[in-house]
Design a protein around this motif. Structure first.
Motif, PDB file in Angstrom:
ATOM      1  N   SER A 100       0.824  -1.209   0.000  1.00 45.61           N
ATOM      2  CA  SER A 100       0.000   0.000   0.000  1.00 45.61           C
ATOM      3  C   SER A 100       0.858   1.258   0.000  1.00 45.61           C
ATOM      4  O   SER A 100       0.521   2.255  -0.652  1.00 45.61           O
ATOM      5  CB  SER A 100      -0.947  -0.009   1.207  1.00 45.61           C
ATOM      6  N   VAL A 156      -5.881   3.256   0.356  1.00 43.33           N
ATOM      7  CA  VAL A 156      -5.498   2.108  -0.464  1.00 43.33           C
ATOM      8  C   VAL A 156      -5.735   0.808   0.294  1.00 43.33           C
ATOM      9  O   VAL A 156      -6.272  -0.163  -0.251  1.00 43.33           O
ATOM     10  CB  VAL A 156      -4.013   2.210  -0.891  1.00 43.33           C
ATOM     11  N   ILE A 157      -5.368   0.796   1.561  1.00 45.39           N
ATOM     12  CA  ILE A 157      -5.542  -0.406   2.370  1.00 45.39           C
ATOM     13  C   ILE A 157      -7.013  -0.774   2.492  1.00 45.39           C
ATOM     14  O   ILE A 157      -7.397  -1.936   2.339  1.00 45.39           O
ATOM     15  CB  ILE A 157      -4.936  -0.217   3.774  1.00 45.39           C
TER      16      ILE A 157
END
Length: 248
Positions: free
Chosen positions: A181, A200-201
């Motif tokens: 990430s 993103v995670i």
């Protein structure tokens, strides 16, 4: 009119499945939801003739949650789930809400979560660790009730049990997610805004929460792994960069 529309941008509909949630922790759940937006609708669904739901009477009154009665007319069919789903769709079509909070550990709401997201509306899921993966992944983010309750208990007692660095670094799944990430969110110099890293995670793993490891913030968790350099971002917030294998 502009002020009114601005105020409505953070409106949330909170729908609670009484059969799958304990009234004891609902205060902590609503406090968590308050950090996400304004819960303008709060409803809880169940067959209130059942003795196992009597604990909800005082909790619903205290937190101003509207109880919705749904009799179990047919054995083996969950009428409560159906009522919640129908109401959710009715609320969705009003176009008033930027997000829905579904509080349940029941996989029956998987399709509901996916359908709401198809309309571009955010879905926040809240349930126990036993919640099926399909429902967790159907939400934009999913928070475990045990984590919320533990955080509240630790806040009250001023204690915190954090997973030590050595254990974090042996968690290959965690390390892989963090490294990938940070790489995905990084600029040409390898630095990544941690706010972007968090986004993103969550897209990859909706149930990711730094509190699962005892850390209040993602930045605290990233620092604790000792696998990244973390420092202030010139534009505000924090940024991180993966350390080389040599630690430089």
């Amino acid at each position: 009119m502009t002020d009114r529309l601005t105020q409505q941008k953070d409106l949330l509909a909170v729908l609670i499945d009484a059969d799958n949630v304990s009234p004891a922790g609902i205060g902590a759940v609503l406090a968590e939801i308050a950090s996400l937006g304004t819960a303008s609708v709060k409803r809880i669904y169940g067959d209130w003739t059942k003795p196992n739901l009597k604990g909800w009477k005082s909790a619903a009154s205290e937190h101003v949650i509207q109880p919705i009665q749904q009799f179990a007319n047919t054995v083996g069919k969950n009428a409560t789930d159906s009522a919640l789903i129908i109401d959710a769709m009715d609320l969705l079509y009003t176009g008033r809400f930027h997000g829905f909070c579904i509080v349940s550990s029941d996989s029956d709401f998987t399709r509901l979560a996916a359908r709401i997201r198809e309309e571009g509306v955010t879905v926040y899921g809240f349930g126990e660790r036993k919640t099926p993966e399909a429902f967790r992944n159907a939400c934009d983010s999913f928070t475990y009730l045990e984590v919320i309750e533990k955080a509240e208990d630790e806040s009250a007692s001023e204690t915190s049990q954090r997973t030590p660095t050595s254990t974090l670094r042996m968690d290959t799944k965690l390390v892989s997610v963090l490294r990938a990430s940070v790489a995905a969110a990084s600029d040409d110099d390898g630095w990544a805004n941690l706010a972007h890293v968090g986004s993103v995670i969550r897209k990859k793993q909706p149930d990711f929460d730094s509190r699962n490891w005892g850390y209040a913030k993602l930045s605290d968790l990233v620092r604790a792994t000792e696998l990244f350099t973390v420092k202030p971002n010139p534009g505000g917030g924090l940024r991180a960069r993966t350390l080389s294998r040599a630690g430089n």
